[in-house]
Design a protein around this motif. Structure first.
Motif, PDB file in Angstrom:
ATOM      1  N   GLU A 153       0.829  -1.199   0.000  1.00  0.00           N
ATOM      2  CA  GLU A 153       0.000   0.000   0.000  1.00  0.00           C
ATOM      3  C   GLU A 153       0.867   1.253   0.000  1.00  0.00           C
ATOM      4  OE1 GLU A 153      -3.129   0.619   2.745  1.00  0.00           O
ATOM      5  OE2 GLU A 153      -4.226  -1.188   2.196  1.00  0.00           O
ATOM      6  N   ASP A 178      -1.469  -4.600   3.368  1.00  0.00           N
ATOM      7  CA  ASP A 178      -2.850  -4.248   3.687  1.00  0.00           C
ATOM      8  C   ASP A 178      -2.991  -3.071   4.646  1.00  0.00           C
ATOM      9  OD1 ASP A 178      -1.966  -5.415   6.005  1.00  0.00           O
ATOM     10  OD2 ASP A 178      -3.442  -7.032   6.040  1.00  0.00           O
ATOM     11  N   HIS A 205      -5.132  -0.640  -3.033  1.00  0.00           N
ATOM     12  CA  HIS A 205      -5.367  -1.908  -2.347  1.00  0.00           C
ATOM     13  C   HIS A 205      -4.676  -3.010  -3.153  1.00  0.00           C
ATOM     14  CE1 HIS A 205      -9.253  -0.838   0.130  1.00  0.00           C
ATOM     15  NE2 HIS A 205      -8.171  -0.226   0.555  1.00  0.00           N
ATOM     16  N   SER A 207      -4.681  -6.032  -2.845  1.00  0.00           N
ATOM     17  CA  SER A 207      -5.541  -7.205  -3.030  1.00  0.00           C
ATOM     18  C   SER A 207      -6.282  -7.153  -4.356  1.00  0.00           C
ATOM     19  CB  SER A 207      -6.563  -7.292  -1.887  1.00  0.00           C
ATOM     20  OG  SER A 207      -7.481  -6.206  -1.960  1.00  0.00           O
ATOM     21  N   SER A 213     -12.468   0.257   3.208  1.00  0.00           N
ATOM     22  CA  SER A 213     -12.667  -0.370   4.514  1.00  0.00           C
ATOM     23  C   SER A 213     -13.204   0.661   5.500  1.00  0.00           C
ATOM     24  CB  SER A 213     -11.335  -0.932   5.030  1.00  0.00           C
ATOM     25  OG  SER A 213     -10.427   0.138   5.305  1.00  0.00           O
ATOM     26  N   ASP A 216     -10.494   3.081   6.171  1.00  0.00           N
ATOM     27  CA  ASP A 216     -10.340   4.067   5.095  1.00  0.00           C
ATOM     28  C   ASP A 216     -11.327   5.220   5.265  1.00  0.00           C
ATOM     29  OD1 ASP A 216      -8.396   2.485   3.859  1.00  0.00           O
ATOM     30  OD2 ASP A 216      -9.846   1.496   2.543  1.00  0.00           O
ATOM     31  N   ILE A 239      -9.631   5.116  -4.168  1.00  0.00           N
ATOM     32  CA  ILE A 239      -8.937   3.870  -3.854  1.00  0.00           C
ATOM     33  C   ILE A 239      -8.735   3.112  -5.159  1.00  0.00           C
ATOM     34  CG2 ILE A 239      -8.984   1.716  -2.554  1.00  0.00           C
ATOM     35  CD1 ILE A 239     -10.806   3.092  -0.536  1.00  0.00           C
ATOM     36  N   GLY A 241      -7.412  -0.196  -7.299  1.00  0.00           N
ATOM     37  CA  GLY A 241      -7.129  -1.632  -7.262  1.00  0.00           C
ATOM     38  C   GLY A 241      -6.944  -2.157  -8.672  1.00  0.00           C
TER      39      GLY A 241
END
Length: 254
Positions: A153, A178, A205, A207, A213, A216, A239, A241
């Motif tokens: 991250e 994470d 992220h 992942s 989250s 966040d 965010i 990803g």
């Protein structure tokens, strides 16, 4: 360097067949006879029909021709796409992971990263000096290129002036797979140092899932509350990803 690579894959720029000579035991066999014809056909296809006529692995193969000119690059290109999922995943992958793919040595990995850096800077030029809020898709493209394929991250801030033009783009913190520690007062302090009147928060992220989250959301709201009395607006928290992006403002979470 990868198994069987020459001392520096970039050292050969002539694609003529090597002279016949006895190979020492264990040496790599020369490319098959159709090798050069395939390269010519692929180049012609790209020249005449454009990149839309080529699959992602073929675009990558075409790029690898000059990096590894005396080797069949199709298996390497396919292996890279399989390993990292997409073309952008290949150019965004860390150099040490690229070198885990058979046939990719340090020199090739460095050149792949160079192209990724050129693409990233080109995207940054699309938003620099322009009103960010009017070029939102360019902002997303830029942030995705910079962060979508990071393996840990990172927390990035885009600092804007009163016309919402980009003043600075800085990675404030780097964390684990994470978690990234973020300190709201440090975020606001840096905005004041740059005379920024607005900021956009961005983090990734690893992942792949950009869903925010609870942490966040709470962190973002704390930054908003800290910045507002000082005349600094938090336009959004994005965010990033591998599977897309999420906007906390778009989700009405700020």
């Amino acid at each position: 360097m990868g198994d069987g690579d020459p001392p520096d894959e970039r050292g050969f720029f002539l694609e003529s067949a090597p002279r016949a000579q006895a190979r020492p035991p264990g040496a790599q066999a020369p490319p098959p006879a159709h090798y050069h014809g395939h390269r010519d056909r692929l180049r012609t296809k790209f020249r005449d029909l454009g990149d839309g006529a080529l699959a992602d692995y073929e675009i990558l193969e075409l790029f690898l021709f000059r990096l590894i000119p005396r080797r069949d690059t199709k298996p390497i290109a396919k292996a890279l796409i399989e390993r990292f999922g997409t073309l952008s995943g290949v150019f965004g992958a860390p150099a040490h992971l690229l070198q885990e793919v058979k046939g990719v040595g340090e020199a090739v990995a460095t050149d792949i990263k160079l192209v990724g850096a050129i693409a990233h800077r080109s995207l940054r030029s699309e938003i620099k000096g322009r009103a960010i809020l009017g070029s939102w898709s360019s902002v997303i493209d830029y942030c995705s290129a910079a962060m979508a394929h990071e393996t840990t991250e990172q927390f990035r801030i885009l600092f804007l002036d009163k016309r919402n033009q980009l003043i600075a783009d800085e990675v404030q913190q780097r964390g684990t797979v994470d978690h990234t520690p973020v300190y709201p007062r440090e975020v606001v302090k840096r905005a004041l140092e740059l005379s920024a009147t607005a900021i956009i928060l961005v983090h990734n992220h690893p992942s792949g899932d950009p869903t925010p989250s609870r942490a966040d959301i709470d962190m973002t709201q704390t930054i908003v509350q800290t910045a507002k009395p000082l005349g600094i607006t938090v336009h959004d928290h994005i965010i990033i990803g591998k599977d897309g992006h999420a906007s906390l403002k778009g989700l009405r979470l700020i």
